[in-house]
Design a protein around this motif. Structure first.
Motif, mmCIF file in Angstrom:
data_model
loop_
_atom_site.group_PDB
_atom_site.id
_atom_site.type_symbol
_atom_site.label_atom_id
_atom_site.label_comp_id
_atom_site.label_asym_id
_atom_site.label_seq_id
_atom_site.Cartn_x
_atom_site.Cartn_y
_atom_site.Cartn_z
ATOM 1 N N ALA A 10 0.853 -1.186 0.000
ATOM 2 C CA ALA A 10 0.000 0.000 0.000
ATOM 3 C C ALA A 10 0.890 1.237 0.000
ATOM 4 C CB ALA A 10 -0.918 0.010 1.218
ATOM 5 N N VAL A 11 0.379 2.318 -0.550
ATOM 6 C CA VAL A 11 1.144 3.571 -0.651
ATOM 7 C C VAL A 11 0.365 4.692 0.022
ATOM 8 C CG1 VAL A 11 2.069 5.313 -2.228
ATOM 9 C CG2 VAL A 11 2.309 2.882 -2.782
ATOM 10 N N ALA A 12 1.017 5.384 0.958
ATOM 11 C CA ALA A 12 0.427 6.569 1.578
ATOM 12 C C ALA A 12 0.797 7.799 0.765
ATOM 13 C CB ALA A 12 0.923 6.713 3.014
ATOM 14 N N GLY A 13 -0.063 8.815 0.786
ATOM 15 C CA GLY A 13 0.198 10.004 -0.017
ATOM 16 C C GLY A 13 0.200 9.679 -1.494
ATOM 17 N N ALA A 14 -0.764 8.865 -1.899
ATOM 18 C CA ALA A 14 -0.763 8.269 -3.239
ATOM 19 C C ALA A 14 -0.843 9.283 -4.381
ATOM 20 C CB ALA A 14 -1.907 7.273 -3.363
ATOM 21 N N SER A 15 -1.403 10.455 -4.126
ATOM 22 C CA SER A 15 -1.539 11.421 -5.224
ATOM 23 C C SER A 15 -0.428 12.469 -5.230
ATOM 24 C CB SER A 15 -2.901 12.123 -5.147
ATOM 25 O OG SER A 15 -3.025 12.846 -3.931
ATOM 26 N N GLY A 16 0.536 12.340 -4.318
ATOM 27 C CA GLY A 16 1.665 13.257 -4.289
ATOM 28 C C GLY A 16 2.756 12.846 -5.260
ATOM 29 N N ARG A 17 3.786 13.676 -5.347
ATOM 30 C CA ARG A 17 4.880 13.393 -6.281
ATOM 31 C C ARG A 17 5.576 12.074 -5.954
ATOM 32 N NH1 ARG A 17 7.614 19.077 -5.295
ATOM 33 N NH2 ARG A 17 6.757 18.494 -3.272
ATOM 34 N N MET A 18 5.876 11.860 -4.672
ATOM 35 C CA MET A 18 6.532 10.609 -4.287
ATOM 36 C C MET A 18 5.570 9.444 -4.415
ATOM 37 S SD MET A 18 9.499 9.593 -3.491
ATOM 38 C CE MET A 18 9.728 7.832 -3.698
ATOM 39 N N GLY A 19 4.314 9.668 -4.070
ATOM 40 C CA GLY A 19 3.311 8.613 -4.218
ATOM 41 C C GLY A 19 3.214 8.126 -5.649
ATOM 42 N N HIS A 20 3.223 9.066 -6.586
ATOM 43 C CA HIS A 20 3.173 8.693 -8.004
ATOM 44 C C HIS A 20 4.391 7.872 -8.412
ATOM 45 C CE1 HIS A 20 0.082 11.892 -9.592
ATOM 46 N NE2 HIS A 20 -0.452 10.981 -8.801
ATOM 47 N N MET A 21 5.570 8.266 -7.924
ATOM 48 C CA MET A 21 6.785 7.518 -8.249
ATOM 49 C C MET A 21 6.714 6.091 -7.714
ATOM 50 S SD MET A 21 9.219 8.800 -10.079
ATOM 51 C CE MET A 21 9.728 10.359 -10.814
ATOM 52 N N ALA A 35 -1.480 -2.790 -3.624
ATOM 53 C CA ALA A 35 -2.634 -3.420 -2.959
ATOM 54 C C ALA A 35 -3.487 -2.416 -2.199
ATOM 55 C CB ALA A 35 -2.149 -4.505 -1.996
ATOM 56 N N GLY A 36 -3.040 -1.177 -2.134
ATOM 57 C CA GLY A 36 -3.804 -0.161 -1.428
ATOM 58 C C GLY A 36 -3.210 1.205 -1.687
ATOM 59 N N ALA A 37 -4.040 2.232 -1.619
ATOM 60 C CA ALA A 37 -3.578 3.608 -1.834
ATOM 61 C C ALA A 37 -4.406 4.535 -0.971
ATOM 62 C CB ALA A 37 -3.702 4.004 -3.310
ATOM 63 N N MET A 38 -3.728 5.417 -0.256
ATOM 64 C CA MET A 38 -4.459 6.339 0.624
ATOM 65 C C MET A 38 -3.964 7.754 0.460
ATOM 66 S SD MET A 38 -2.833 5.594 4.414
ATOM 67 C CE MET A 38 -2.790 3.812 4.324
ATOM 68 N N ASP A 39 -4.835 8.696 0.785
ATOM 69 C CA ASP A 39 -4.474 10.098 0.775
ATOM 70 C C ASP A 39 -5.429 10.864 1.670
ATOM 71 O OD1 ASP A 39 -3.055 12.435 0.086
ATOM 72 O OD2 ASP A 39 -2.795 11.730 -1.967
ATOM 73 N N GLN A 40 -5.166 12.144 1.843
ATOM 74 C CA GLN A 40 -6.016 12.968 2.691
ATOM 75 C C GLN A 40 -7.403 13.106 2.071
ATOM 76 O OE1 GLN A 40 -4.118 16.719 3.604
ATOM 77 N NE2 GLN A 40 -2.132 15.754 3.921
ATOM 78 N N PRO A 41 -8.422 13.273 2.907
ATOM 79 C CA PRO A 41 -9.794 13.408 2.386
ATOM 80 C C PRO A 41 -9.957 14.549 1.389
ATOM 81 C CG PRO A 41 -9.826 13.056 4.759
ATOM 82 C CD PRO A 41 -8.383 13.269 4.388
ATOM 83 N N LYS A 67 -8.080 2.097 7.097
ATOM 84 C CA LYS A 67 -8.397 0.678 7.247
ATOM 85 C C LYS A 67 -8.640 0.026 5.894
ATOM 86 C CE LYS A 67 -10.480 1.038 11.874
ATOM 87 N NZ LYS A 67 -11.715 0.822 12.655
ATOM 88 N N ALA A 68 -9.376 0.713 5.029
ATOM 89 C CA ALA A 68 -9.665 0.168 3.699
ATOM 90 C C ALA A 68 -8.398 0.045 2.868
ATOM 91 C CB ALA A 68 -10.683 1.061 2.982
ATOM 92 N N ALA A 69 -7.521 1.049 2.957
ATOM 93 C CA ALA A 69 -6.286 1.035 2.165
ATOM 94 C C ALA A 69 -5.339 -0.074 2.615
ATOM 95 C CB ALA A 69 -5.601 2.390 2.260
ATOM 96 N N LEU A 70 -5.408 -0.439 3.892
ATOM 97 C CA LEU A 70 -4.509 -1.467 4.425
ATOM 98 C C LEU A 70 -5.113 -2.871 4.406
ATOM 99 C CD1 LEU A 70 -3.067 0.362 7.582
ATOM 100 C CD2 LEU A 70 -1.971 0.073 5.353
ATOM 101 N N ALA A 71 -6.379 -2.980 4.020
ATOM 102 C CA ALA A 71 -7.107 -4.249 4.138
ATOM 103 C C ALA A 71 -6.404 -5.423 3.460
ATOM 104 C CB ALA A 71 -8.525 -4.085 3.594
#
Length: 271
Positions: A10-21, A35-41, A67-71
């Motif tokens: 899973a990747v945190a900050g998925a829509s940021g520059r590092m997340g994209h990389m 398997a998962g991607a999360m970001d701020q609401p 929780k959903a991103a880590l499932a």
């Protein structure tokens, strides 16, 4: 390699520059899968496919629900901010999800909390996941021991205008490596910027200078200035891709680890 045998990441900050990389690196890896991607609401990417920016579909939506991103994940890669990372540490500990943490700017108390979480889950934490940077750290350790007297040490780092902490976590780690090699306490001997009548330089000090501007990915130079000569050890990052590839090496390292706190020296066998 069958998908079932891949490390589920899973990747945190998925829509940021590092997340994209990180997501791009995962789409090209044959032994890892997103398997998962999360970001701020507030992220406009919430609900979209995490790989949409690549013009492809991963089947993994970007979610604001940790929780959903880590499932379905075995490992979370986190390059966000300390406040968010600490929440993710608690969630991963609860669910038995391993972590690769590239976030910088932690307080000593936060570092202690991460170390405590590592009693239950395996964590690789490093201020810089680049293989080249960590080899540079080893070179600095060797240089500091050999140049322990008669050389003034200055660490100069440059980053893009959006970076919010200074000095960089990488520069601080370089200082820690050098201080440890010299038997010095960085908290006592670190000098963070100079202004006004500073007096003559203390020979024991380790100086830091931070530059912020443009789109500099990350430049670090350590200067050993002696009488009649200067030695400079420099690492320059041209792309965040190097951090992503180092992160995947950390994921592979964690495959057989149940718990414990590790760094990139462990991952690369540099200890």
């Amino acid at each position: 390699m069958a998908q079932t045998n891949r490390s589920r990441v899973a990747v945190a900050g998925a829509s940021g520059r590092m997340g994209h990389m990180l997501i791009e690196a995962l789409t090209h890896a044959d032994d890892c899968v997103l398997a998962g991607a999360m970001d701020q609401p507030s992220s406009p990417a919430i609900g979209n496919d995490a790989a949409a920016f690549l013009g492809t579909a991963s089947g993994v939506p970007v979610s604001a629900d940790v929780k959903a991103a880590l499932a379905n994940a075995q490992v979370l890669i986190d390059f966000t901010r300390p406040e968010g990372t600490m929440k993710h540490v608690a969630a991963c500990r609860e669910r038995g999800v391993k972590m690769v943490i590239g976030t910088t700017g932690f307080t000593e108390a936060q570092k202690a909390q991460i170390a405590d979480a590592a009693r239950d889950i395996a964590i690789v934490m490093a201020p810089n996941m680049s293989v080249g940077v960590n080899v540079t750290m080893k070179l600095l350790e060797m240089a500091a021991k050999a140049l322990s007297t008669g050389y003034d040490i200055e660490i100069i780092e440059a980053h893009h205008r959006h970076k919010v902490d200074a000095p960089s976590g990488t520069a601080l780690k370089m200082g820690e490596v050098i201080a440890q090699a010299l038997g010095r306490d960085l908290k006592k001997h670190g000098v963070f910027g100079r202004h006004g009548d500073t007096g003559e330089r203390d020979a024991m000090s380790i100086g830091f200078s931070a530059i912020r501007g443009g789109d500099v990915v990350g430049d670090h130079t350590v200067l050993f200035a002696g009488t009649g000569e200067r030695i400079e050890i420099t690492h320059k990052a041209a792309s965040r891709a190097t951090y992503a590839q180092g992160s995947l090496r950390a994921v592979r390292f964690l495959a057989d680890k149940k718990n414990g706190l590790f760094d990139m020296f462990d991952v690369l066998g540099l200890k």
